[in-house]
Motif scaffolding. Sequence first.
Motif, PDB file in Angstrom:
ATOM      1  N   MET A   1      -6.421  -3.603   7.973  1.00 18.33           N
ATOM      2  CA  MET A   1      -5.189  -2.871   7.739  1.00 18.33           C
ATOM      3  C   MET A   1      -5.046  -1.826   8.854  1.00 18.33           C
ATOM      4  SD  MET A   1      -4.022  -0.581   4.456  1.00 18.33           S
ATOM      5  CE  MET A   1      -3.307  -1.884   3.520  1.00 18.33           C
ATOM      6  N   ASN A   2      -3.907  -1.829   9.531  1.00 17.29           N
ATOM      7  CA  ASN A   2      -3.617  -0.854  10.583  1.00 17.29           C
ATOM      8  C   ASN A   2      -3.004   0.393   9.964  1.00 17.29           C
ATOM      9  OD1 ASN A   2      -4.510  -2.522  12.655  1.00 17.29           O
ATOM     10  ND2 ASN A   2      -2.516  -3.470  12.909  1.00 17.29           N
ATOM     11  N   VAL A   3      -3.681   1.512  10.145  1.00 15.63           N
ATOM     12  CA  VAL A   3      -3.266   2.775   9.552  1.00 15.63           C
ATOM     13  C   VAL A   3      -2.869   3.747  10.664  1.00 15.63           C
ATOM     14  CG1 VAL A   3      -3.984   4.737   8.137  1.00 15.63           C
ATOM     15  CG2 VAL A   3      -4.843   2.444   7.617  1.00 15.63           C
ATOM     16  N   ALA A   4      -1.637   4.237  10.589  1.00 12.39           N
ATOM     17  CA  ALA A   4      -1.177   5.276  11.506  1.00 12.39           C
ATOM     18  C   ALA A   4      -1.452   6.627  10.859  1.00 12.39           C
ATOM     19  CB  ALA A   4       0.315   5.117  11.777  1.00 12.39           C
TER      20      ALA A   4
ATOM     21  N   LYS B   1     -14.121   2.853   8.383  1.00 11.44           N
ATOM     22  CA  LYS B   1     -13.816   2.000   9.535  1.00 11.44           C
ATOM     23  C   LYS B   1     -14.084   0.527   9.272  1.00 11.44           C
ATOM     24  CE  LYS B   1     -14.503   5.832  12.723  1.00 11.44           C
ATOM     25  NZ  LYS B   1     -14.137   6.780  11.724  1.00 11.44           N
ATOM     26  N   SER B   2     -14.819   0.216   8.196  1.00  5.53           N
ATOM     27  CA  SER B   2     -15.035  -1.190   7.847  1.00  5.53           C
ATOM     28  C   SER B   2     -13.829  -1.769   7.108  1.00  5.53           C
ATOM     29  CB  SER B   2     -16.306  -1.348   7.002  1.00  5.53           C
ATOM     30  OG  SER B   2     -16.132  -0.783   5.717  1.00  5.53           O
ATOM     31  N   LYS B   3     -12.946  -0.908   6.600  1.00  7.95           N
ATOM     32  CA  LYS B   3     -11.769  -1.353   5.868  1.00  7.95           C
ATOM     33  C   LYS B   3     -10.463  -1.133   6.630  1.00  7.95           C
ATOM     34  CE  LYS B   3     -13.602  -0.435   1.253  1.00  7.95           C
ATOM     35  NZ  LYS B   3     -13.399   0.321   0.019  1.00  7.95           N
ATOM     36  N   TYR B   4     -10.430  -0.095   7.468  1.00  7.74           N
ATOM     37  CA  TYR B   4      -9.172   0.308   8.103  1.00  7.74           C
ATOM     38  C   TYR B   4      -9.329   0.433   9.606  1.00  7.74           C
ATOM     39  CZ  TYR B   4      -8.536   1.687   3.256  1.00  7.74           C
ATOM     40  OH  TYR B   4      -8.487   1.683   1.887  1.00  7.74           O
ATOM     41  N   ARG B   5      -8.277   0.068  10.285  1.00  9.59           N
ATOM     42  CA  ARG B   5      -8.178   0.280  11.724  1.00  9.59           C
ATOM     43  C   ARG B   5      -7.213   1.448  11.907  1.00  9.59           C
ATOM     44  NH1 ARG B   5      -5.887  -4.204  15.645  1.00  9.59           N
ATOM     45  NH2 ARG B   5      -6.295  -3.062  17.548  1.00  9.59           N
ATOM     46  N   ALA B   6      -7.773   2.627  12.115  1.00  7.25           N
ATOM     47  CA  ALA B   6      -6.965   3.853  12.150  1.00  7.25           C
ATOM     48  C   ALA B   6      -6.544   4.189  13.577  1.00  7.25           C
ATOM     49  CB  ALA B   6      -7.758   5.007  11.552  1.00  7.25           C
ATOM     50  N   PHE B   7      -5.304   4.662  13.687  1.00  8.42           N
ATOM     51  CA  PHE B   7      -4.750   5.045  14.984  1.00  8.42           C
ATOM     52  C   PHE B   7      -4.238   6.473  14.917  1.00  8.42           C
ATOM     53  CE2 PHE B   7      -4.601   0.495  14.823  1.00  8.42           C
ATOM     54  CZ  PHE B   7      -4.992   0.108  16.093  1.00  8.42           C
ATOM     55  N   GLU B   8      -4.541   7.222  15.952  1.00  6.68           N
ATOM     56  CA  GLU B   8      -4.124   8.622  16.060  1.00  6.68           C
ATOM     57  C   GLU B   8      -2.725   8.676  16.662  1.00  6.68           C
ATOM     58  OE1 GLU B   8      -5.659  12.691  18.330  1.00  6.68           O
ATOM     59  OE2 GLU B   8      -7.053  11.028  18.016  1.00  6.68           O
ATOM     60  N   ILE B   9      -1.756   9.076  15.839  1.00 10.72           N
ATOM     61  CA  ILE B   9      -0.364   9.129  16.279  1.00 10.72           C
ATOM     62  C   ILE B   9       0.074  10.583  16.348  1.00 10.72           C
ATOM     63  CG2 ILE B   9       2.007   8.392  15.826  1.00 10.72           C
ATOM     64  CD1 ILE B   9      -0.019   6.069  16.317  1.00 10.72           C
TER      65      ILE B   9
ATOM     66  N   LYS C   1       1.781  -3.007  15.213  1.00  7.85           N
ATOM     67  CA  LYS C   1       2.554  -2.408  14.121  1.00  7.85           C
ATOM     68  C   LYS C   1       1.587  -1.914  13.057  1.00  7.85           C
ATOM     69  CE  LYS C   1       6.803  -4.900  14.857  1.00  7.85           C
ATOM     70  NZ  LYS C   1       7.966  -5.478  14.228  1.00  7.85           N
ATOM     71  N   PHE C   2       2.074  -1.023  12.230  1.00 12.72           N
ATOM     72  CA  PHE C   2       1.237  -0.402  11.203  1.00 12.72           C
ATOM     73  C   PHE C   2       1.568  -0.945   9.826  1.00 12.72           C
ATOM     74  CE2 PHE C   2       1.915   2.675  14.649  1.00 12.72           C
ATOM     75  CZ  PHE C   2       0.606   2.781  15.097  1.00 12.72           C
ATOM     76  N   ASP C   3       0.537  -0.986   8.981  1.00 13.13           N
ATOM     77  CA  ASP C   3       0.704  -1.404   7.595  1.00 13.13           C
ATOM     78  C   ASP C   3       1.037  -0.229   6.693  1.00 13.13           C
ATOM     79  OD1 ASP C   3      -0.052  -4.232   7.941  1.00 13.13           O
ATOM     80  OD2 ASP C   3      -1.983  -3.381   8.514  1.00 13.13           O
ATOM     81  N   VAL C   4       0.592   0.960   7.088  1.00 15.42           N
ATOM     82  CA  VAL C   4       0.818   2.167   6.296  1.00 15.42           C
ATOM     83  C   VAL C   4       0.703   3.381   7.216  1.00 15.42           C
ATOM     84  CG1 VAL C   4      -1.615   2.469   5.629  1.00 15.42           C
ATOM     85  CG2 VAL C   4       0.202   3.342   4.133  1.00 15.42           C
ATOM     86  N   VAL C   5       1.380   4.447   6.822  1.00 14.43           N
ATOM     87  CA  VAL C   5       1.332   5.712   7.561  1.00 14.43           C
ATOM     88  C   VAL C   5       0.709   6.773   6.665  1.00 14.43           C
ATOM     89  CG1 VAL C   5       2.695   7.538   8.659  1.00 14.43           C
ATOM     90  CG2 VAL C   5       3.406   5.150   8.872  1.00 14.43           C
TER      91      VAL C   5
ATOM     92  N   PRO D   1       5.459   1.606   4.404  1.00 15.83           N
ATOM     93  CA  PRO D   1       4.836   2.465   3.384  1.00 15.83           C
ATOM     94  C   PRO D   1       4.170   3.695   4.014  1.00 15.83           C
ATOM     95  CG  PRO D   1       4.116   0.176   3.151  1.00 15.83           C
ATOM     96  CD  PRO D   1       4.865   0.273   4.446  1.00 15.83           C
ATOM     97  N   TYR D   2       4.180   4.794   3.281  1.00 17.33           N
ATOM     98  CA  TYR D   2       3.578   6.039   3.762  1.00 17.33           C
ATOM     99  C   TYR D   2       2.998   6.799   2.582  1.00 17.33           C
ATOM    100  CZ  TYR D   2       8.060   7.868   2.153  1.00 17.33           C
ATOM    101  OH  TYR D   2       9.160   8.177   1.395  1.00 17.33           O
ATOM    102  N   THR D   3       2.117   7.721   2.897  1.00 13.03           N
ATOM    103  CA  THR D   3       1.502   8.549   1.863  1.00 13.03           C
ATOM    104  C   THR D   3       2.417   9.726   1.543  1.00 13.03           C
ATOM    105  OG1 THR D   3       0.321   9.893   3.492  1.00 13.03           O
ATOM    106  CG2 THR D   3      -0.838   7.966   2.597  1.00 13.03           C
ATOM    107  N   GLY D   4       2.267  10.245   0.344  1.00 10.19           N
ATOM    108  CA  GLY D   4       3.036  11.420  -0.058  1.00 10.19           C
ATOM    109  C   GLY D   4       4.281  11.041  -0.830  1.00 10.19           C
ATOM    110  N   CYS D   5       5.053  12.062  -1.126  1.00 14.60           N
ATOM    111  CA  CYS D   5       6.270  11.849  -1.906  1.00 14.60           C
ATOM    112  C   CYS D   5       7.408  11.350  -1.024  1.00 14.60           C
ATOM    113  CB  CYS D   5       6.661  13.142  -2.637  1.00 14.60           C
ATOM    114  SG  CYS D   5       7.021  14.524  -1.552  1.00 14.60           S
ATOM    115  N   GLY D   6       8.516  10.988  -1.662  1.00 19.15           N
ATOM    116  CA  GLY D   6       9.674  10.468  -0.953  1.00 19.15           C
ATOM    117  C   GLY D   6      10.438  11.530  -0.184  1.00 19.15           C
ATOM    118  N   PHE D   7      11.419  11.081   0.593  1.00 16.09           N
ATOM    119  CA  PHE D   7      12.152  12.011   1.453  1.00 16.09           C
ATOM    120  C   PHE D   7      12.929  13.048   0.646  1.00 16.09           C
ATOM    121  CE2 PHE D   7      15.385   8.773   0.779  1.00 16.09           C
ATOM    122  CZ  PHE D   7      16.557   9.501   0.685  1.00 16.09           C
TER     123      PHE D   7
END
Length: 154
Positions: free
Chosen positions: A1-4, A30-38, A71-75, A99-105
């Motif tokens: 899973m690509n995580v931004a 890191k065994s579950k997620y491929r994290a990217f620093e944005i 592309k990312f799977d989640v932010v 998809p993103y973490t936290g509440c809606g806009f």
Amino acid sequence: MNVAVVMGGYSDESVISLRSGQLILNHLDKSKYRAFEIHILKDGWYCLIGSEKYPINKADFSFTKDNQTLKFDVVVNTIHGTPGEDGHLQAYWELLELPYTGCGFYQSSLTFNKRDTLSVLSKFNIPKAKSIYLTKGDVVDGRKIEAELGLPFL
């Protein structure tokens, strides 16, 4: 899973956000997620890999490295202040169906504005602290404030 892991922002709180983002990056499995620093900063949006900056394509919130578009799977949103805490980015990601973490806009936008939040809460009889509104340029009368709120101020 690509995580931004999105950090930075446009306010003075960007320094704190960068630390928050680093904390998340350091603790993601890191065994579950491929994290990217944005980084989302006034001077640009980019993915930081080592010392290299890869511009974020705002059309789909992706970036290209070595002729491959990622592309990312989640932010994971760690931005304090604008544009990550006030609903702007959440609305953007919703338009992209990302998809993103936290509440809606809407919730972010509402709670970012304390005056609006208190106004909405009052309609539902939700307890809240006494408050008064001061706007830049208002003449402040300490005695009037003391009479309205009482002492001590907390």
